[in-house]
Motif scaffolding. Structure first.
Motif, short mmCIF file in Angstrom:
data_model
loop_
_atom_site.label_atom_id
_atom_site.label_comp_id
_atom_site.label_asym_id
_atom_site.label_seq_id
_atom_site.Cartn_x
_atom_site.Cartn_y
_atom_site.Cartn_z
N VAL A 129 4.25 -12.95 -4.64
CA VAL A 129 4.07 -11.91 -5.66
C VAL A 129 2.59 -11.63 -5.88
CG1 VAL A 129 4.40 -11.39 -8.13
CG2 VAL A 129 6.27 -12.37 -6.80
N ASN A 130 1.78 -12.68 -5.93
CA ASN A 130 0.33 -12.50 -6.13
C ASN A 130 -0.29 -11.76 -4.95
OD1 ASN A 130 0.30 -13.72 -8.63
ND2 ASN A 130 -0.19 -15.73 -7.81
N ALA A 131 0.12 -12.08 -3.73
CA ALA A 131 -0.42 -11.41 -2.55
C ALA A 131 -0.06 -9.93 -2.55
CB ALA A 131 0.10 -12.08 -1.27
N ILE A 132 1.17 -9.61 -2.89
CA ILE A 132 1.60 -8.21 -2.94
C ILE A 132 0.83 -7.47 -4.04
CG2 ILE A 132 3.54 -6.68 -3.50
CD1 ILE A 132 5.37 -8.75 -2.10
N THR A 133 0.70 -8.10 -5.20
CA THR A 133 -0.01 -7.48 -6.32
C THR A 133 -1.47 -7.22 -5.98
OG1 THR A 133 1.45 -8.58 -7.88
CG2 THR A 133 -0.61 -7.74 -8.76
N GLU A 134 -2.15 -8.20 -5.42
CA GLU A 134 -3.57 -8.05 -5.09
C GLU A 134 -3.78 -6.96 -4.03
OE1 GLU A 134 -6.25 -9.37 -6.58
OE2 GLU A 134 -4.81 -10.18 -8.01
N THR A 135 -2.89 -6.90 -3.05
CA THR A 135 -3.00 -5.88 -2.01
C THR A 135 -2.78 -4.49 -2.59
OG1 THR A 135 -2.25 -7.46 -0.36
CG2 THR A 135 -2.13 -5.15 0.24
N MET A 136 -1.80 -4.36 -3.46
CA MET A 136 -1.53 -3.06 -4.07
C MET A 136 -2.62 -2.64 -5.03
SD MET A 136 2.60 -3.23 -4.51
CE MET A 136 2.74 -1.54 -5.12
N LYS A 137 -3.29 -3.59 -5.69
CA LYS A 137 -4.42 -3.26 -6.56
C LYS A 137 -5.52 -2.56 -5.76
CE LYS A 137 -4.43 -6.76 -10.18
NZ LYS A 137 -5.20 -7.91 -10.69
N LYS A 138 -5.66 -2.94 -4.50
CA LYS A 138 -6.66 -2.34 -3.63
C LYS A 138 -6.22 -0.97 -3.12
CE LYS A 138 -7.97 -6.88 -1.88
NZ LYS A 138 -7.93 -7.73 -0.68
N GLY A 139 -4.98 -0.57 -3.40
CA GLY A 139 -4.47 0.71 -2.95
C GLY A 139 -3.83 0.64 -1.58
N GLU A 140 -3.64 -0.57 -1.06
CA GLU A 140 -3.05 -0.75 0.27
C GLU A 140 -1.56 -1.03 0.13
OE1 GLU A 140 -5.28 -3.90 2.06
OE2 GLU A 140 -7.18 -2.88 1.76
N SER A 141 -0.84 -0.90 1.25
CA SER A 141 0.60 -1.17 1.23
C SER A 141 0.90 -2.50 1.91
CB SER A 141 1.36 -0.04 1.92
OG SER A 141 1.00 0.01 3.28
N VAL A 142 2.07 -3.05 1.57
CA VAL A 142 2.56 -4.29 2.17
C VAL A 142 3.90 -3.97 2.82
CG1 VAL A 142 3.33 -6.65 1.72
CG2 VAL A 142 1.44 -5.69 0.40
N THR A 143 4.02 -4.26 4.11
CA THR A 143 5.26 -3.98 4.83
C THR A 143 5.88 -5.28 5.31
OG1 THR A 143 4.41 -1.85 5.56
CG2 THR A 143 6.28 -2.73 6.76
N LEU A 144 7.12 -5.51 4.94
CA LEU A 144 7.90 -6.63 5.42
C LEU A 144 8.98 -6.03 6.32
CD1 LEU A 144 8.27 -8.53 2.03
CD2 LEU A 144 6.63 -9.00 3.85
N VAL A 145 8.78 -6.14 7.63
CA VAL A 145 9.66 -5.49 8.59
C VAL A 145 11.11 -5.90 8.34
CG1 VAL A 145 10.19 -5.21 11.03
CG2 VAL A 145 7.81 -5.33 10.29
N GLY A 146 11.97 -4.91 8.25
CA GLY A 146 13.38 -5.13 8.02
C GLY A 146 13.75 -5.18 6.55
N PHE A 147 12.79 -5.55 5.70
CA PHE A 147 13.07 -5.63 4.26
C PHE A 147 12.62 -4.37 3.55
CE2 PHE A 147 11.94 -6.85 -0.13
CZ PHE A 147 13.19 -7.25 -0.56
N GLY A 148 11.33 -4.01 3.72
CA GLY A 148 10.85 -2.79 3.08
C GLY A 148 9.35 -2.78 2.93
N SER A 149 8.85 -1.75 2.27
CA SER A 149 7.41 -1.56 2.07
C SER A 149 7.11 -1.36 0.60
CB SER A 149 6.91 -0.34 2.84
OG SER A 149 7.11 -0.52 4.21
#
Length: 90
Positions: free
Chosen positions: A29-49
């Motif tokens: 959760v922290n990794a996703i939050t920090e990445t999104m704070k930077k305006g970037e996206s997180v993609t988990l193949v098969g699960f979602g973005s």
């Protein structure tokens, strides 16, 4: 399912302690939050973005007075499910 139930599920399926499962979930959760704070996206193949979208500035109305107000532009988190998740749900 809440966080406690998710921790129990992960701990039993991955054969790890509940404390380790809790740390793993918090780290994710922290990794996703920090990445999104930077305006970037997180993609988990098969699960979602997970991505950040910008909502444009617009005019709104105060429901109590009917007065026109300006709503500032804002960044909002969005999730787009992947193919595997869509198929699993349907």
């Amino acid at each position: 399912m809440n966080k406690t139930e998710l921790i129990e599920h992960i701990a039993s399926n991955a054969d790890i302690s509940k404390a380790a499962a809790n740390r793993a979930i918090d780290a994710l959760v922290n990794a996703i939050t920090e990445t999104m704070k930077k305006g970037e996206s997180v993609t988990l193949v098969g699960f979602g973005s997970f991505m950040v979208s910008t909502r444009a500035a617009r005019n709104g109305r105060n429901p109590r007075t009917g007065e026109v107000i300006k709503i500032k532009k804002t960044r909002v988190p969005k999730f787009r499910p992947g193919k595997n998740l869509k198929e699993a749900v349907n």
